[in-house]
Each structure stands twice: as structure tokens, then as C-alpha cells.
Design a protein around this motif. Structure first.
Motif, PDB file in Angstrom:
ATOM      1  N   UNK A   1       0.937  -1.188   0.136  1.00 42.16           N
ATOM      2  CA  UNK A   1       0.013  -0.176   0.012  1.00 42.16           C
ATOM      3  C   UNK A   1       0.767   1.374  -0.118  1.00 42.16           C
TER       4      UNK A   1
ATOM      5  N   UNK B   1      -9.228  10.528  -3.252  1.00 43.79           N
ATOM      6  CA  UNK B   1      -8.505  11.066  -4.214  1.00 43.79           C
ATOM      7  C   UNK B   1      -9.467  11.293  -5.410  1.00 43.79           C
TER       8      UNK B   1
ATOM      9  N   UNK C   1      -6.871   1.953   2.127  1.00 42.07           N
ATOM     10  CA  UNK C   1      -6.900   2.087   0.621  1.00 42.07           C
ATOM     11  C   UNK C   1      -8.303   2.554   0.084  1.00 42.07           C
TER      12      UNK C   1
ATOM     13  N   UNK D   1       0.441   3.974  -2.809  1.00 41.44           N
ATOM     14  CA  UNK D   1      -0.264   5.309  -2.173  1.00 41.44           C
ATOM     15  C   UNK D   1       0.476   6.552  -2.137  1.00 41.44           C
TER      16      UNK D   1
ATOM     17  N   UNK E   1      -8.897   6.233   0.980  1.00 39.71           N
ATOM     18  CA  UNK E   1      -7.944   7.101   0.329  1.00 39.71           C
ATOM     19  C   UNK E   1      -8.119   7.319  -1.143  1.00 39.71           C
ATOM     20  N   UNK E   2      -8.567   5.970  -1.808  1.00 41.64           N
ATOM     21  CA  UNK E   2      -8.484   6.051  -3.115  1.00 41.64           C
ATOM     22  C   UNK E   2      -9.951   6.757  -3.550  1.00 41.64           C
TER      23      UNK E   2
END
Lengths: 136, 201
Positions: free
Chosen positions: A84, B94, B87, A88, B90-91
């Protein structure tokens, strides 16, 4: 050779004790002479079993000499967290690579190779090759 | 179609934190059957930290709420659910960018991007007895939030009959059959809270 930047190695385990011990084992087995920097990032910041991105980022910064950082991890969240961070974030030095290798054997192989001045590609390859050493 | 602001996302995740707090023991019980018995306590700690972070410094945009929540989860959970849920949020954050208000189609698109990223990180798809069994059908049912909640619950229920192909539970092989996947169970809590936040508006 000491003016050449060495690849740094980070060992990630669910357990702080395992990560520290594998680092000590690798240093002990890597022999004399100047060793490449190796840092342990085990467990969580409050000492539980698990994985901490903060500890991983800090360890990576500590071993980064400008020649790249090879990360070896045990399993599960340790692997996922590093993947990750690579996908990221910008918390890891460039280049940092997660090496597909067994933690103990790979750490020894990586440290020996990195200490000899090999680049990140060669260090990763040496650690990955540890998978092929059959035991029976 | 409704527009959602930062407050909506804060209410969603704060409500979800309450659910994780209340359901932590059940999640840990599911995880002790086929995992390492830490999912409930890990997610409770992570989501309560999210709620605290959102209260302390409320971000001004939907994207910023999701980014802060994801970052907080990643650094407080400690288990695999940290990078996975981190993830996802956050994705999605974004994908929402800097917009102050987003419509439901954008929410659906962002959460789908988040689930795609989770799938890629985990190397798992629906059918592997993971959180994807709840997440994938849920985002496919969006932007209907109530339908997404139902789809997540049905997906989690269906993991009982599945054999685990990913993660710690996969070591158990056939013995993983007969237990609900704890990650799928916890994913339903997220969509339950989302449906409630939408119904409240």
C-alpha cells in the motif's frame, strides 16, 4: 568501496522481536567488514503484534543512503502495508522495493549482497533466490 | 439527485465508528473462528480514532474527510484491515478531489475506484471469501444506498458457504467453510452506516 552508497535493508515483521532478531542474525551471519545498513520495523507503535506504516517509513529513512532500499516482509498485513505504501504514498525513499523473498534467508542474502556494494536490482535478486535453496 | 458535503461523510464515518464499537465483539468472534481474533478490536480502535480525528479538525471537503479517515485507519489498525480499508477510503477520497459538494453518481464512482484498489492490493475478487464479497456487490448497487446496504449484507451472508482463498483463513482450507468472513461482515457495517446517513438527509 566505502565511498560507494550501499543499498539499505528494512525487515518488516508482525513481531518487533522477530524483526530485531532477524536483523541481528543477518548481521551476525554476514561476516566482517563494513555492513550495509539494516533496520527492523516490527509490530505496532504501541508494541502489539501487527504492522505500522510509521515504523516502516522511519526504518526506510534510517537506512537510505541514496542507493535504494530493499524491504523484506513476513506475511499478511506486513506485506499489504508495504504494498500500500508503495502504491499510495510518498513516505518511502526512491527507489524502495518490496522484495519477494523468505524473511530470514532473504535477509541474510540481501545483507551479504548489499554489503558487497551490489545495486538494488542485484540485492533483490539475491534475496529472491533464497526461495530456491531446498532443504530436503 | 442529491448532493453530499463534507458533513455527510463525517456523519457516515462517525456512525460507522459507533457500529464498529458496538459490534467489535461479534467481529472478533467471527475472526477467532477462521482468523487471528483481532479484527473487531483492531477496527474498533481504528474507527474510533477516525471519529476522533474528524471531530478534532473537521475537513472541509468530502475528499479530505475520506483521505484523513483512510490515513488514520492505516496508522492505527495494525492488521491487514488497516491498509485494506485505508486504501478504500483514500482512493475514494482522491477520486472526489477538491469538490465541496459531490453528487451521488460521483460518490458511487469514487467508492467503486476504492473497491477496485482494494481488489488489486489484496489480489482478491468476489468469491474468495473476503471483504470483496460484500464490497463489490455494494458498490455495484450504488447510487441506491439502501440497495447497497442490502447487497453488502447478502454478500457477507453468502461467504458462510465459501472456502477462503486469501489471507490467514485460507490456511484452513475446507475448515473455513461454515463461517462468515469477518472482513465481509465489517464491510456491511460501513454500508449500513452509509445508508443511514443518506436516509437522514
Amino acid at each position: 568501496m566505502s565511498d560507494l552508497a550501499l543499498v539499505g535493508i528494512v525487515l518488516v515483521s508482525h513481531s518487533g522481536d522477530v524483526a530485531e532478531s532477524v536483523a541481528a542474525l543477518a548481521r551476525g551471519l554476514a561476516g566482517g567488514g563494513e555492513l550495509a545498513p539494516v533496520a527492523a520495523a516490527g509490530g505496532t507503535t504501541d508494541g502489539r503484534l501487527g504492522t505500522s506504516p510509521e515504523l516502516i517509513a522511519e526504518a526506510a529513512r534510517r537506512v537510505d543512503r541514496g542507493a535504494g532500499v530493499a524491504v523484506l516482509a513476513d506475511l499478511g498485513s506486513a506485506v499489504l502495508t508495504v504494498q500500500m505504501m508503495l502504491a499510495e504514498g510518498d513516505e518511502l525513499p526512491t527507489p524502495t522495493r518490496l522484495v519477494d523473498a523468505p524473511l530470514v534467508e532473504g535477509a541474510v542474502a540481501a545483507l551479504v549482497t548489499a554489503s558487497a556494494g551490489a545495486d538494488l536490482e542485484a540485492v533483490s535478486a539475491a534475496a529472491a533466490e533464497a526461495y530456491t535453496f531446498r532443504k530436503t | 439527485m442529491a448532493f453530499r458535503d463534507a458533513e455527510f461523510f463525517r456523519r457516515w464515518l462517525t456512525a460507522a465508528a459507533g457500529s464498529f464499537d458496538a459490534e467489535a465483539d461479534r467481529l472478533t468472534e467471527l475472526d477467532s473462528a477462521i482468523g487471528d481474533a483481532d479484527h473487531g478490536s483492531n477496527m474498533r480502535r481504528g474507527m474510533l480514532a477516525v471519529a476522533a480525528a474528524l471531530e478534532k479538525e473537521p475537513p472541509g471537503t468530502p475528499g479530505a474527510v475520506l483521505l484523513l479517515s483512510g490515513r488514520t485507519l492505516v496508522s492505527t489498525v495494525g492488521g491487514a484491515s488497516g491498509p485494506l480499508y485505508g486504501t478504500l477510503l483514500r482512493r475514494a477520497g482522491k477520486a472526489l478531489g477538491d469538490a465541496e459538494r459531490v453528487d451521488d453518481a460521483a460518490v458511487a464512482e469514487a467508492l467503486t475506484a476504492g473497491v477496485d484498489a482494494v481488489s488489486q492490493l489484496a489480489g482478491a475478487v468476489a468469491g474468495d471469501k473476503t471483504m470483496l464479497d460484500a464490497l463489490r456487490p455494494a458498490v455495484e448497487a450504488l447510487p441506491d444506498y439502501a440497495a447497497a446496504r442490502e447487497a453488502a449484507a447478502r454478500g457477507a451472508e453468502a461467504t458462510v458457504a465459501l472456502r477462503a482463498r486469501k489471507g490467514r483463513a485460507s490456511y484452513l482450507g475446507e475448515r473455513s467453510v461454515g463461517h462468515m468472513d469477518p472482513g465481509a461482515a465489517s464491510s456491511t457495517l460501513l454500508f449500513h452506516a452509509l445508508a443511514r446517513a443518506a436516509a437522514d438527509e
